[in-house]
Write a protein that holds these residues in place. Structure first.
Motif, short mmCIF file in Angstrom:
data_model
loop_
_atom_site.label_atom_id
_atom_site.label_comp_id
_atom_site.label_asym_id
_atom_site.label_seq_id
_atom_site.Cartn_x
_atom_site.Cartn_y
_atom_site.Cartn_z
N ILE A 8 -10.40 -0.19 2.60
CA ILE A 8 -9.59 0.88 2.03
C ILE A 8 -10.49 2.07 1.76
O ILE A 8 -11.53 1.95 1.11
CB ILE A 8 -8.91 0.39 0.73
N GLY A 10 0.80 -1.22 0.00
CA GLY A 10 0.00 0.00 0.00
C GLY A 10 0.83 1.27 0.00
O GLY A 10 0.32 2.35 0.29
N SER A 30 -2.55 3.44 -0.67
CA SER A 30 -3.80 2.97 -0.06
C SER A 30 -3.81 3.38 1.40
O SER A 30 -2.76 3.38 2.06
CB SER A 30 -3.93 1.44 -0.15
#
Length: 376
Positions: free
Chosen positions: A353, A130, A294
């Motif tokens: 997310i 991420g 993310s």
């Protein structure tokens, strides 16, 4: 009420003009713009060599081929990663061995890797999950004395920083993604970075069917006898186009602004969520900073099922997404895990997310947080 998506690429007229210029040039396949993008990306990351390819998956594939991985070898990977990380290992005939991750960052650590090392372990793929930079130094300290290669899967990490250096800068081999969910996008596309010039030259041949002289170089030849290429080993069709590279060059110039904006938005979420929920967001390590490709949140124990939370948010016009997948729970790798992966299974089942993109407004952020709190 308009729906707030989880991601919108930051693309505009400058990218459109660059792509159009590539089309008008008459050279749309791999050519001079790809070479220019490689040089610019290498300079941005701080590495000697960058090789542009068609995706991060093909970048990982080439990295593994370049590192000499093959049948009978084992490669330690996080299960908590997009399935391409494990698939690339399978492509070369090696066996992915799934390791657990740190609960705060979602990344491998020496403690999660060490119990899985065997006499057949030839590599570790360390993912910057991420955008959170993995502690590459610590994993290399574990692996290198054992003769184990470390490849950095920096798919999400363009613009992230580890110990003052860009993610990927210190890896022998690193792979980046330019998918639209990433900060820097070329539509599809990827990059392999490396420290060794001979290896980079081989990777350039391998991405183009093992051709000794690239198509661009052959067509650029002037006068004299025709250049006849040879094929000295089996290669692949992993090329990037000049149209993609033209877009990538514009995007690369925007990268610092992209990172700054996403870090600003992540800080905004922390403030809006309040201390209790903000403490459940993915954490940055003490040694580095994330580009926040993310921003995921671990749901409280007392929260409803994640599917219910996502559905309730969607009803309010907010497109959150499930957390990062766990490859060992998918059909191709079902039952392949050699040890329990409790942190991976918690994070993949209980995280979501949040929307995060360059043009996200303060009003939209407030809507996202209100929808989340309402769903909880």
């Amino acid at each position: 009420m308009s729906t707030i998506p989880v991601m919108i690429p930051w693309l505009g007229e400058e990218e459109a003009r660059a792509a159009a210029e590539a089309v008008r040039s008459g050279w749309v396949a791999q050519g001079p713009r790809v070479a220019e993008f490689e040089r610019a990306f290498a300079a941005a990351v701080g590495v000697p060599h960058a090789v542009a390819v068609s995706s991060c998956t093909t970048a990982l594939h080439l990295a593994l081929v370049g590192a000499g991985l093959g049948p009978g070898d084992e490669v330690v990977v996080p299960s908590l990663s997009f399935i391409a990380t494990a698939n690339a290992v399978t492509y070369v005939g090696a066996t992915p061995v799934f390791a657990d991750v740190d609960p705060a960052t979602g990344n491998l650590t020496p403690e999660t890797v060490a119990p899985l090392l065997t006499g057949r372990t030839r590599a570790v793929i360390a993912v910057d999950q991420g955008g959170v930079p993995v502690d590459l130094d610590a994993i290399e300290e574990l692996a290198r004395p054992r003769g184990i290669a470390v490849i950095e899967d920096a798919a999400c990490a363009a613009g992230s920083v580890r110990r003052g250096r860009p993610a990927g800068a210190d890896a022998d081999l690193a792979a980046f993604s330019f998918h639209p969910r990433k900060l820097l996008t070329t539509g599809e596309g990827g990059m392999v970075t490396c420290q060794d010039g001979e290896l980079a030259a081989r990777l350039r041949r391998l991405r183009e069917h093992g051709m000794s002289v690239s198509a661009a170089d052959r067509h650029a030849g002037t006068g004299g006898a025709a250049v006849l290429e040879t094929y000295d080993e089996i290669g692949f069709n992993h090329r990037m186009t000049d149209v993609q590279a033209a877009i990538g060059l514009v995007q690369l110039g925007k990268l610092p602004a992209m990172v700054a904006r996403r870090r600003e938005l992540a800080a905004g979420y922390r403030e809006l969520l309040g201390a209790e929920l903000a403490g459940r967001l993915v954490a940055e390590p003490t040694y580095g900073t994330s580009n926040f490709q993310s921003l995921w949140l671990l749901l409280p124990d007392e929260a409803p099922d994640r599917g219910q939370v996502l559905a309730a948010m969607a009803a309010e016009g907010v497109s959150a997404r499930r957390g990062i997948m766990a490859a060992h729970l998918e059909a191709p790798y079902k039952g392949a895990a050699r040890a329990p992966l409790p942190v991976t299974e918690l994070l993949t089942s209980r995280t979501l997310i949040l929307p995060l993109f360059h043009s996200l407004t303060a009003e939209q952020q407030e809507r996202v947080v209100a929808a989340l709190k309402g769903a909880l």
